[in-house]
Design an enzyme around this catalytic site. Structure first.
Site, PDB file in Angstrom:
ATOM      1  N   TRP A 190      21.486  77.413  90.625  1.00  0.00           N
ATOM      2  CA  TRP A 190      22.925  77.175  90.564  1.00  0.00           C
ATOM      3  C   TRP A 190      23.387  76.546  91.874  1.00  0.00           C
ATOM      4  CZ3 TRP A 190      24.032  83.017  89.452  1.00  0.00           C
ATOM      5  CH2 TRP A 190      23.690  83.794  90.561  1.00  0.00           C
ATOM      6  N   ASP A 287      15.520  65.243  84.787  1.00  0.00           N
ATOM      7  CA  ASP A 287      16.891  65.689  84.592  1.00  0.00           C
ATOM      8  C   ASP A 287      17.707  64.662  83.820  1.00  0.00           C
ATOM      9  OD1 ASP A 287      19.749  66.760  85.531  1.00  0.00           O
ATOM     10  OD2 ASP A 287      18.238  68.276  86.011  1.00  0.00           O
TER      11      ASP A 287
END
Length: 493
Positions: A190, A287
Protein backbone atom coordinates in the site's frame (compact mmCIF):
# COMPACT_ATOMS: atom_id res chain seq x y z
CA UNK A 1 -31.58 -5.72 -8.82
CA UNK A 2 -29.17 -5.99 -5.88
CA UNK A 3 -26.75 -8.81 -5.09
CA UNK A 4 -26.04 -9.85 -1.50
CA UNK A 5 -23.14 -12.09 -2.46
CA UNK A 6 -20.80 -12.90 -5.31
CA UNK A 7 -22.64 -16.13 -6.15
CA UNK A 8 -25.95 -14.42 -6.88
CA UNK A 9 -24.14 -12.04 -9.23
CA UNK A 10 -22.42 -14.97 -10.96
CA UNK A 11 -25.83 -16.61 -11.49
CA UNK A 12 -27.23 -13.36 -12.88
CA UNK A 13 -24.33 -12.96 -15.28
CA UNK A 14 -24.62 -16.55 -16.47
CA UNK A 15 -28.36 -16.19 -17.05
CA UNK A 16 -27.67 -13.13 -19.21
CA UNK A 17 -24.86 -14.66 -21.25
CA UNK A 18 -22.20 -12.63 -19.43
CA UNK A 19 -20.30 -15.52 -17.82
CA UNK A 20 -18.61 -18.59 -19.29
CA UNK A 21 -17.71 -21.69 -17.30
CA UNK A 22 -14.38 -23.26 -18.31
CA UNK A 23 -14.28 -26.98 -17.45
CA UNK A 24 -10.97 -27.66 -19.23
CA UNK A 25 -8.01 -27.69 -16.80
CA UNK A 26 -6.21 -24.33 -16.86
CA UNK A 27 -3.06 -23.45 -14.93
CA UNK A 28 -3.13 -20.37 -12.63
CA UNK A 29 0.54 -19.98 -13.61
CA UNK A 30 0.36 -17.70 -16.71
CA UNK A 31 -2.36 -19.63 -18.59
CA UNK A 32 -5.32 -17.93 -16.87
CA UNK A 33 -3.83 -14.52 -17.63
CA UNK A 34 -3.43 -15.30 -21.33
CA UNK A 35 -7.00 -16.58 -21.62
CA UNK A 36 -8.53 -13.73 -19.61
CA UNK A 37 -6.53 -11.15 -21.58
CA UNK A 38 -7.72 -12.49 -24.94
CA UNK A 39 -11.33 -12.61 -23.76
CA UNK A 40 -11.24 -9.10 -22.27
CA UNK A 41 -9.76 -7.59 -25.44
CA UNK A 42 -12.60 -9.23 -27.38
CA UNK A 43 -15.13 -7.69 -24.93
CA UNK A 44 -16.04 -11.21 -23.85
CA UNK A 45 -17.69 -12.64 -20.72
CA UNK A 46 -16.55 -13.17 -17.17
CA UNK A 47 -14.78 -16.52 -16.74
CA UNK A 48 -15.18 -19.21 -14.09
CA UNK A 49 -12.28 -21.68 -14.28
CA UNK A 50 -13.80 -24.76 -12.67
CA UNK A 51 -10.69 -26.97 -12.79
CA UNK A 52 -7.56 -24.93 -12.06
CA UNK A 53 -4.45 -27.09 -12.35
CA UNK A 54 -3.26 -28.21 -8.91
CA UNK A 55 -6.33 -26.98 -7.05
CA UNK A 56 -10.00 -27.83 -6.53
CA UNK A 57 -11.14 -24.27 -5.82
CA UNK A 58 -12.72 -22.53 -8.87
CA UNK A 59 -11.22 -19.21 -10.00
CA UNK A 60 -13.40 -16.29 -11.10
CA UNK A 61 -11.72 -13.90 -13.55
CA UNK A 62 -12.64 -10.99 -15.82
CA UNK A 63 -15.62 -10.18 -13.59
CA UNK A 64 -15.56 -6.43 -14.36
CA UNK A 65 -14.06 -6.86 -17.82
CA UNK A 66 -16.62 -4.60 -19.52
CA UNK A 67 -18.24 -1.33 -18.34
CA UNK A 68 -21.60 -3.05 -18.82
CA UNK A 69 -20.80 -5.66 -16.15
CA UNK A 70 -19.69 -2.92 -13.75
CA UNK A 71 -23.08 -1.27 -14.27
CA UNK A 72 -24.87 -4.62 -13.85
CA UNK A 73 -23.12 -5.13 -10.51
CA UNK A 74 -24.76 -1.91 -9.31
CA UNK A 75 -28.17 -2.87 -10.65
CA UNK A 76 -27.89 -0.75 -13.81
CA UNK A 77 -28.05 -1.90 -17.42
CA UNK A 78 -26.16 1.00 -19.00
CA UNK A 79 -22.84 2.48 -17.81
CA UNK A 80 -24.27 5.98 -18.39
CA UNK A 81 -26.76 5.23 -15.60
CA UNK A 82 -23.79 5.23 -13.21
CA UNK A 83 -24.05 9.02 -13.26
CA UNK A 84 -26.88 8.54 -10.76
CA UNK A 85 -24.27 7.11 -8.38
CA UNK A 86 -22.11 10.17 -9.02
CA UNK A 87 -25.05 12.46 -8.24
CA UNK A 88 -25.54 10.64 -4.94
CA UNK A 89 -21.85 11.00 -4.09
CA UNK A 90 -21.91 14.69 -5.01
CA UNK A 91 -24.86 15.14 -2.64
CA UNK A 92 -23.07 13.27 0.16
CA UNK A 93 -19.90 15.31 -0.27
CA UNK A 94 -21.75 18.65 -0.10
CA UNK A 95 -25.39 18.21 0.95
CA UNK A 96 -27.46 21.32 0.31
CA UNK A 97 -30.28 22.33 2.69
CA UNK A 98 -33.74 22.32 1.06
CA UNK A 99 -34.66 25.66 -0.52
CA UNK A 100 -38.32 25.14 0.23
CA UNK A 101 -41.06 22.56 0.70
CA UNK A 102 -40.98 21.28 -2.89
CA UNK A 103 -37.20 21.00 -2.77
CA UNK A 104 -37.42 19.08 0.52
CA UNK A 105 -39.90 16.66 -1.07
CA UNK A 106 -37.57 16.14 -4.03
CA UNK A 107 -34.73 15.20 -1.67
CA UNK A 108 -36.74 12.52 0.16
CA UNK A 109 -35.41 9.65 -2.03
CA UNK A 110 -31.82 10.56 -1.10
CA UNK A 111 -32.73 10.82 2.59
CA UNK A 112 -34.38 7.39 2.38
CA UNK A 113 -31.25 5.97 0.81
CA UNK A 114 -29.21 7.39 3.67
CA UNK A 115 -31.21 5.25 6.10
CA UNK A 116 -29.69 2.16 4.48
CA UNK A 117 -26.16 3.22 5.36
CA UNK A 118 -25.26 1.52 8.68
CA UNK A 119 -24.00 -2.05 8.14
CA UNK A 120 -25.94 -4.89 9.73
CA UNK A 121 -24.03 -7.26 12.04
CA UNK A 122 -25.00 -10.92 11.61
CA UNK A 123 -24.04 -14.18 13.29
CA UNK A 124 -23.28 -17.53 11.65
CA UNK A 125 -21.93 -15.74 8.60
CA UNK A 126 -21.34 -17.75 5.41
CA UNK A 127 -17.72 -16.55 5.26
CA UNK A 128 -17.00 -18.44 8.50
CA UNK A 129 -18.47 -21.82 7.56
CA UNK A 130 -14.93 -23.27 7.49
CA UNK A 131 -12.26 -22.05 9.94
CA UNK A 132 -8.53 -22.80 9.67
CA UNK A 133 -5.92 -21.86 12.26
CA UNK A 134 -2.39 -22.84 13.23
CA UNK A 135 -0.71 -25.34 10.90
CA UNK A 136 -3.87 -25.51 8.76
CA UNK A 137 -3.21 -21.96 7.54
CA UNK A 138 -1.60 -22.44 4.12
CA UNK A 139 -1.93 -19.75 1.48
CA UNK A 140 -0.18 -21.96 -1.09
CA UNK A 141 -3.34 -24.09 -1.21
CA UNK A 142 -5.26 -21.19 -2.75
CA UNK A 143 -5.21 -21.00 -6.59
CA UNK A 144 -3.40 -17.65 -6.55
CA UNK A 145 -2.54 -16.47 -10.06
CA UNK A 146 1.04 -16.03 -11.25
CA UNK A 147 0.19 -13.49 -13.92
CA UNK A 148 3.29 -12.67 -15.99
CA UNK A 149 6.59 -14.44 -16.80
CA UNK A 150 8.67 -11.80 -14.99
CA UNK A 151 6.56 -11.76 -11.82
CA UNK A 152 8.52 -12.77 -8.75
CA UNK A 153 5.71 -14.85 -7.16
CA UNK A 154 1.94 -15.45 -7.23
CA UNK A 155 -0.09 -12.33 -6.45
CA UNK A 156 -3.37 -11.75 -4.59
CA UNK A 157 -5.11 -9.04 -6.61
CA UNK A 158 -8.78 -8.61 -5.63
CA UNK A 159 -8.52 -8.70 -1.84
CA UNK A 160 -10.44 -6.05 0.09
CA UNK A 161 -8.04 -4.99 2.84
CA UNK A 162 -9.94 -3.90 5.96
CA UNK A 163 -8.26 -1.60 8.48
CA UNK A 164 -9.18 0.86 11.20
CA UNK A 165 -7.14 3.77 12.49
CA UNK A 166 -7.14 4.76 16.17
CA UNK A 167 -8.49 8.20 15.30
CA UNK A 168 -11.18 6.98 12.90
CA UNK A 169 -14.71 5.90 13.75
CA UNK A 170 -15.13 4.11 10.45
CA UNK A 171 -13.28 1.17 8.96
CA UNK A 172 -11.43 1.57 5.68
CA UNK A 173 -11.64 -0.79 2.70
CA UNK A 174 -8.91 -0.68 0.09
CA UNK A 175 -7.59 -2.91 -2.68
CA UNK A 176 -3.83 -3.44 -2.51
CA UNK A 177 -1.90 -6.16 -4.28
CA UNK A 178 -0.30 -8.76 -2.02
CA UNK A 179 2.72 -10.89 -2.92
CA UNK A 180 2.75 -14.47 -1.68
CA UNK A 181 5.80 -14.71 0.58
CA UNK A 182 5.22 -17.89 2.60
CA UNK A 183 2.46 -20.26 3.70
CA UNK A 184 1.22 -17.65 6.17
CA UNK A 185 2.70 -14.41 4.86
CA UNK A 186 1.84 -11.82 2.21
CA UNK A 187 3.50 -8.50 1.40
CA UNK A 188 1.01 -5.64 1.75
CA UNK A 189 1.80 -3.16 -1.02
CA UNK A 190 0.00 0.00 0.00
CA UNK A 191 1.28 3.46 -0.90
CA UNK A 192 1.68 6.11 1.79
CA UNK A 193 -1.40 8.15 0.80
CA UNK A 194 -3.82 5.20 0.71
CA UNK A 195 -6.35 4.69 3.50
CA UNK A 196 -4.86 1.47 4.87
CA UNK A 197 -1.35 2.92 5.03
CA UNK A 198 -2.63 6.06 6.77
CA UNK A 199 -4.51 3.96 9.34
CA UNK A 200 -1.35 1.89 9.94
CA UNK A 201 0.76 5.04 10.34
CA UNK A 202 -1.64 6.45 12.95
CA UNK A 203 -1.65 3.12 14.80
CA UNK A 204 2.16 2.97 14.94
CA UNK A 205 2.31 6.50 16.35
CA UNK A 206 -0.23 5.73 19.08
CA UNK A 207 0.84 2.14 19.83
CA UNK A 208 4.55 1.90 18.94
CA UNK A 209 5.85 -1.63 18.45
CA UNK A 210 2.43 -3.30 18.69
CA UNK A 211 0.97 -5.64 16.07
CA UNK A 212 -1.63 -4.04 13.81
CA UNK A 213 -4.79 -6.11 13.12
CA UNK A 214 -5.64 -6.51 9.42
CA UNK A 215 -8.25 -8.54 7.57
CA UNK A 216 -8.48 -9.27 3.83
CA UNK A 217 -11.78 -10.32 2.21
CA UNK A 218 -11.70 -12.23 -1.09
CA UNK A 219 -14.85 -12.68 -3.16
CA UNK A 220 -17.04 -10.10 -1.43
CA UNK A 221 -20.36 -9.10 -2.97
CA UNK A 222 -19.89 -6.94 -6.10
CA UNK A 223 -21.37 -3.79 -4.59
CA UNK A 224 -18.95 -3.83 -1.65
CA UNK A 225 -16.03 -4.46 -4.03
CA UNK A 226 -17.01 -1.47 -6.17
CA UNK A 227 -17.58 0.64 -3.06
CA UNK A 228 -13.89 0.15 -2.27
CA UNK A 229 -12.79 1.70 -5.61
CA UNK A 230 -15.30 4.58 -5.64
CA UNK A 231 -14.47 8.12 -4.37
CA UNK A 232 -16.42 7.78 -1.12
CA UNK A 233 -16.26 10.80 1.25
CA UNK A 234 -13.47 10.37 3.81
CA UNK A 235 -15.93 10.43 6.69
CA UNK A 236 -18.01 7.55 5.28
CA UNK A 237 -17.37 3.82 5.49
CA UNK A 238 -17.32 1.86 2.25
CA UNK A 239 -19.79 -0.52 3.93
CA UNK A 240 -22.20 2.36 4.41
CA UNK A 241 -21.80 3.48 0.82
CA UNK A 242 -22.34 -0.10 -0.41
CA UNK A 243 -25.60 -0.12 1.55
CA UNK A 244 -26.65 3.07 -0.21
CA UNK A 245 -25.93 1.58 -3.63
CA UNK A 246 -27.61 -1.72 -2.83
CA UNK A 247 -30.67 -0.16 -1.26
CA UNK A 248 -30.27 -2.32 1.85
CA UNK A 249 -27.75 -2.57 4.63
CA UNK A 250 -24.47 -4.43 4.11
CA UNK A 251 -24.24 -7.64 6.13
CA UNK A 252 -21.04 -7.81 8.17
CA UNK A 253 -19.73 -10.08 10.89
CA UNK A 254 -16.98 -9.73 13.48
CA UNK A 255 -13.67 -11.29 12.55
CA UNK A 256 -12.56 -14.24 14.68
CA UNK A 257 -9.20 -12.83 15.76
CA UNK A 258 -9.95 -9.10 16.15
CA UNK A 259 -12.73 -6.51 16.30
CA UNK A 260 -12.72 -5.68 12.59
CA UNK A 261 -15.94 -6.30 10.68
CA UNK A 262 -15.84 -8.28 7.43
CA UNK A 263 -18.35 -8.69 4.58
CA UNK A 264 -20.43 -11.62 5.84
CA UNK A 265 -21.03 -13.24 2.46
CA UNK A 266 -17.39 -13.14 1.29
CA UNK A 267 -15.94 -16.31 -0.19
CA UNK A 268 -12.66 -16.21 1.76
CA UNK A 269 -11.36 -14.17 4.72
CA UNK A 270 -7.69 -13.83 5.69
CA UNK A 271 -7.15 -12.59 9.25
CA UNK A 272 -3.89 -11.60 10.86
CA UNK A 273 -1.59 -8.74 11.71
CA UNK A 274 1.26 -6.53 10.54
CA UNK A 275 4.34 -6.34 12.73
CA UNK A 276 5.67 -2.77 12.29
CA UNK A 277 9.23 -4.12 12.33
CA UNK A 278 8.72 -6.71 9.58
CA UNK A 279 9.24 -5.49 6.02
CA UNK A 280 10.09 -7.36 2.82
CA UNK A 281 11.19 -6.58 -0.73
CA UNK A 282 8.14 -6.59 -3.03
CA UNK A 283 8.15 -7.21 -6.76
CA UNK A 284 8.86 -6.95 -9.57
CA UNK A 285 5.38 -7.37 -11.05
CA UNK A 286 3.77 -6.57 -14.37
CA UNK A 287 1.39 -3.71 -13.72
CA UNK A 288 -1.42 -1.68 -15.32
CA UNK A 289 1.16 0.49 -17.06
CA UNK A 290 2.20 -2.42 -19.27
CA UNK A 291 5.65 -2.62 -17.65
CA UNK A 292 7.27 -4.43 -14.76
CA UNK A 293 7.68 -2.11 -11.80
CA UNK A 294 10.65 -1.52 -9.51
CA UNK A 295 11.04 -3.38 -6.24
CA UNK A 296 10.64 -1.73 -2.85
CA UNK A 297 10.07 -2.67 0.78
CA UNK A 298 6.54 -2.94 2.19
CA UNK A 299 4.97 -4.34 5.38
CA UNK A 300 4.47 -8.10 5.80
CA UNK A 301 0.95 -9.33 6.57
CA UNK A 302 1.06 -12.48 8.73
CA UNK A 303 -2.08 -14.60 8.34
CA UNK A 304 -3.22 -16.36 11.52
CA UNK A 305 -6.70 -17.47 10.42
CA UNK A 306 -8.33 -18.41 7.12
CA UNK A 307 -12.11 -18.71 7.04
CA UNK A 308 -14.20 -19.44 3.99
CA UNK A 309 -17.51 -20.62 2.62
CA UNK A 310 -18.07 -24.23 1.75
CA UNK A 311 -17.10 -24.77 -1.91
CA UNK A 312 -15.43 -21.35 -1.93
CA UNK A 313 -14.65 -19.45 -5.15
CA UNK A 314 -11.35 -17.57 -5.53
CA UNK A 315 -11.79 -14.15 -7.20
CA UNK A 316 -8.76 -12.99 -9.19
CA UNK A 317 -7.56 -10.70 -11.96
CA UNK A 318 -4.41 -9.56 -13.72
CA UNK A 319 -3.09 -6.12 -14.59
CA UNK A 320 -1.23 -5.25 -17.77
CA UNK A 321 -1.10 -2.81 -20.65
CA UNK A 322 -4.60 -1.41 -21.23
CA UNK A 323 -7.16 -2.62 -21.84
CA UNK A 324 -7.22 -4.67 -18.66
CA UNK A 325 -9.81 -5.03 -15.91
CA UNK A 326 -8.73 -1.88 -14.00
CA UNK A 327 -8.98 0.08 -17.26
CA UNK A 328 -12.55 -1.16 -17.80
CA UNK A 329 -13.39 -0.21 -14.23
CA UNK A 330 -11.98 3.22 -14.98
CA UNK A 331 -14.24 3.60 -18.03
CA UNK A 332 -17.28 2.83 -15.88
CA UNK A 333 -16.19 4.95 -12.92
CA UNK A 334 -15.65 7.82 -15.35
CA UNK A 335 -19.43 8.27 -15.38
CA UNK A 336 -19.47 8.54 -11.58
CA UNK A 337 -16.85 11.29 -11.63
CA UNK A 338 -18.79 13.55 -14.03
CA UNK A 339 -21.56 14.68 -11.60
CA UNK A 340 -19.05 15.04 -8.74
CA UNK A 341 -16.90 17.40 -10.80
CA UNK A 342 -19.94 19.29 -12.12
CA UNK A 343 -21.11 19.90 -8.56
CA UNK A 344 -17.93 21.88 -7.93
CA UNK A 345 -17.48 23.22 -11.47
CA UNK A 346 -20.89 23.57 -13.20
CA UNK A 347 -19.18 24.80 -16.37
CA UNK A 348 -17.85 21.28 -17.03
CA UNK A 349 -19.72 19.67 -19.94
CA UNK A 350 -18.01 16.28 -19.92
CA UNK A 351 -15.00 14.51 -18.47
CA UNK A 352 -13.05 11.60 -19.94
CA UNK A 353 -10.31 9.32 -18.66
CA UNK A 354 -9.08 7.50 -21.78
CA UNK A 355 -8.44 3.84 -20.87
CA UNK A 356 -5.26 3.77 -22.94
CA UNK A 357 -3.96 6.40 -20.50
CA UNK A 358 -3.76 3.75 -17.76
CA UNK A 359 -7.15 4.81 -16.34
CA UNK A 360 -6.10 8.04 -14.63
CA UNK A 361 -2.82 9.39 -16.06
CA UNK A 362 -4.59 11.56 -18.65
CA UNK A 363 -7.90 13.42 -18.47
CA UNK A 364 -9.77 15.39 -21.14
CA UNK A 365 -12.37 17.92 -19.98
CA UNK A 366 -14.82 19.92 -22.08
CA UNK A 367 -16.10 23.19 -20.60
CA UNK A 368 -18.48 26.03 -21.29
CA UNK A 369 -15.80 28.71 -21.37
CA UNK A 370 -16.89 31.98 -19.75
CA UNK A 371 -13.77 34.15 -19.38
CA UNK A 372 -10.05 34.34 -20.23
CA UNK A 373 -7.97 31.89 -18.21
CA UNK A 374 -11.00 29.73 -17.47
CA UNK A 375 -9.34 26.56 -18.78
CA UNK A 376 -6.44 26.94 -16.35
CA UNK A 377 -8.81 27.30 -13.40
CA UNK A 378 -10.56 24.04 -14.31
CA UNK A 379 -7.33 22.08 -14.81
CA UNK A 380 -6.02 23.24 -11.41
CA UNK A 381 -9.33 22.34 -9.82
CA UNK A 382 -9.39 18.87 -11.35
CA UNK A 383 -5.92 18.10 -10.02
CA UNK A 384 -6.83 19.16 -6.49
CA UNK A 385 -10.52 18.32 -6.05
CA UNK A 386 -10.46 14.51 -5.82
CA UNK A 387 -7.67 12.34 -4.45
CA UNK A 388 -8.18 10.04 -7.46
CA UNK A 389 -6.65 12.69 -9.76
CA UNK A 390 -3.55 13.31 -7.67
CA UNK A 391 -1.53 11.20 -10.11
CA UNK A 392 -3.09 12.51 -13.34
CA UNK A 393 -0.08 13.69 -15.38
CA UNK A 394 -1.87 15.33 -18.31
CA UNK A 395 -5.09 17.36 -18.42
CA UNK A 396 -6.47 18.67 -21.72
CA UNK A 397 -9.23 21.31 -21.65
CA UNK A 398 -11.43 21.77 -24.74
CA UNK A 399 -14.53 23.81 -25.62
CA UNK A 400 -18.07 22.47 -25.51
CA UNK A 401 -18.13 22.09 -29.31
CA UNK A 402 -15.43 19.40 -29.01
CA UNK A 403 -16.31 15.83 -28.05
CA UNK A 404 -13.74 15.14 -25.34
CA UNK A 405 -14.18 11.37 -25.84
CA UNK A 406 -13.29 11.51 -29.55
CA UNK A 407 -9.57 11.72 -30.24
CA UNK A 408 -10.27 13.06 -33.75
CA UNK A 409 -11.97 16.07 -32.18
CA UNK A 410 -9.42 16.46 -29.38
CA UNK A 411 -6.36 16.32 -31.65
CA UNK A 412 -8.02 18.85 -34.00
CA UNK A 413 -8.56 21.21 -31.06
CA UNK A 414 -4.98 20.78 -29.81
CA UNK A 415 -3.43 21.45 -33.19
CA UNK A 416 -5.65 24.42 -34.13
CA UNK A 417 -6.41 26.17 -30.81
CA UNK A 418 -3.13 25.82 -28.92
CA UNK A 419 0.14 27.68 -28.93
CA UNK A 420 2.63 25.31 -27.27
CA UNK A 421 4.24 27.99 -25.11
CA UNK A 422 1.25 30.13 -24.17
CA UNK A 423 -1.25 27.32 -23.65
CA UNK A 424 0.86 24.72 -21.86
CA UNK A 425 1.08 24.72 -18.06
CA UNK A 426 3.97 22.83 -16.46
CA UNK A 427 4.05 22.12 -12.72
CA UNK A 428 7.11 20.53 -11.16
CA UNK A 429 7.61 18.45 -8.00
CA UNK A 430 4.06 17.12 -7.69
CA UNK A 431 2.87 13.72 -6.40
CA UNK A 432 3.22 11.03 -9.05
CA UNK A 433 2.35 7.35 -9.06
CA UNK A 434 5.19 5.34 -7.55
CA UNK A 435 4.87 2.94 -10.51
CA UNK A 436 5.62 5.76 -12.97
CA UNK A 437 9.28 5.12 -13.78
CA UNK A 438 9.24 8.04 -16.26
CA UNK A 439 9.32 10.52 -13.37
CA UNK A 440 12.80 11.70 -12.30
CA UNK A 441 12.23 10.73 -8.66
CA UNK A 442 10.03 7.89 -7.37
CA UNK A 443 6.69 9.38 -6.32
CA UNK A 444 7.56 12.92 -7.43
CA UNK A 445 7.31 14.39 -10.92
CA UNK A 446 5.71 17.02 -13.12
CA UNK A 447 2.27 17.63 -14.57
CA UNK A 448 1.21 19.19 -17.87
CA UNK A 449 -1.98 21.10 -18.56
CA UNK A 450 -3.04 21.87 -22.14
CA UNK A 451 -5.50 24.67 -22.89
CA UNK A 452 -7.02 23.64 -26.23
CA UNK A 453 -9.94 26.07 -26.00
CA UNK A 454 -10.71 28.99 -28.30
CA UNK A 455 -8.78 32.02 -27.08
CA UNK A 456 -10.55 35.14 -25.91
CA UNK A 457 -9.52 38.80 -25.91
CA UNK A 458 -6.73 39.08 -23.41
CA UNK A 459 -5.41 35.64 -24.31
CA UNK A 460 -4.45 36.56 -27.89
CA UNK A 461 -4.01 39.66 -30.08
CA UNK A 462 -4.92 37.74 -33.24
CA UNK A 463 -8.26 37.54 -34.98
CA UNK A 464 -9.53 34.09 -34.02
CA UNK A 465 -10.63 31.59 -36.64
CA UNK A 466 -14.29 30.75 -37.23
CA UNK A 467 -15.01 27.02 -37.62
CA UNK A 468 -16.36 25.93 -41.00
CA UNK A 469 -19.95 24.69 -40.69
CA UNK A 470 -22.21 23.71 -43.59
CA UNK A 471 -25.55 25.46 -44.00
CA UNK A 472 -28.20 23.40 -42.18
CA UNK A 473 -30.78 23.77 -44.96
CA UNK A 474 -28.31 22.39 -47.49
CA UNK A 475 -27.56 19.41 -45.25
CA UNK A 476 -31.26 18.62 -44.96
CA UNK A 477 -31.70 18.96 -48.74
CA UNK A 478 -28.87 16.49 -49.40
CA UNK A 479 -30.33 14.09 -46.83
CA UNK A 480 -33.59 13.98 -48.79
CA UNK A 481 -31.97 13.28 -52.17
CA UNK A 482 -29.13 11.02 -50.99
CA UNK A 483 -30.76 7.75 -52.00
CA UNK A 484 -31.30 9.13 -55.53
CA UNK A 485 -27.62 9.93 -56.01
CA UNK A 486 -26.55 6.32 -56.43
CA UNK A 487 -23.79 6.67 -53.85
CA UNK A 488 -23.15 3.94 -51.30
CA UNK A 489 -24.11 4.39 -47.64
CA UNK A 490 -23.65 7.92 -46.38
CA UNK A 491 -20.87 8.39 -43.86
CA UNK A 492 -22.02 8.93 -40.30
CA UNK A 493 -21.43 12.52 -39.17
Amino acid sequence: MSFKDLRSFISHLEANGELKRISHPVDPHLEMTEIADRVLRAKGPALLFENPVGNEMPVLANLFGTPKRVAMALGKEDPLALREVGELLAFLKEPEPPRGFKDAISKIPMFKQALNMPPKTVRNAPCQEVIKTGSDVDLTKLPIQHCWPGDVAPLVTWGLTITKGPRQKRQNLGIYRQQLLDKDKLIMRWLDHRGGALDFKDFKEKFPGERYPVVVALGADPVTILGAVTPVPDSMSEYAFAGLLRGERTDVCKAISCDLEVPATSEIILEGYIDPEEMAEEGPYGDHTGYYNETDKFPVFTVTHITHRKDAIYHSTYTGRPPDEPAMLGVALNEIFVPILRKQYPEIIDFYLPPEGCSYRMAVISIRKEYPGHAKRVMMGAWSFLRQFMYTKFIIIVDEDVNCRDWNDVIWAITTRMDPKRDTVMIENTPIDYLDFASPVAGLGSKMGMDATNKWEGETDREWGTPIVMDEAVKQRIDTIWDDLGIDDAPTL
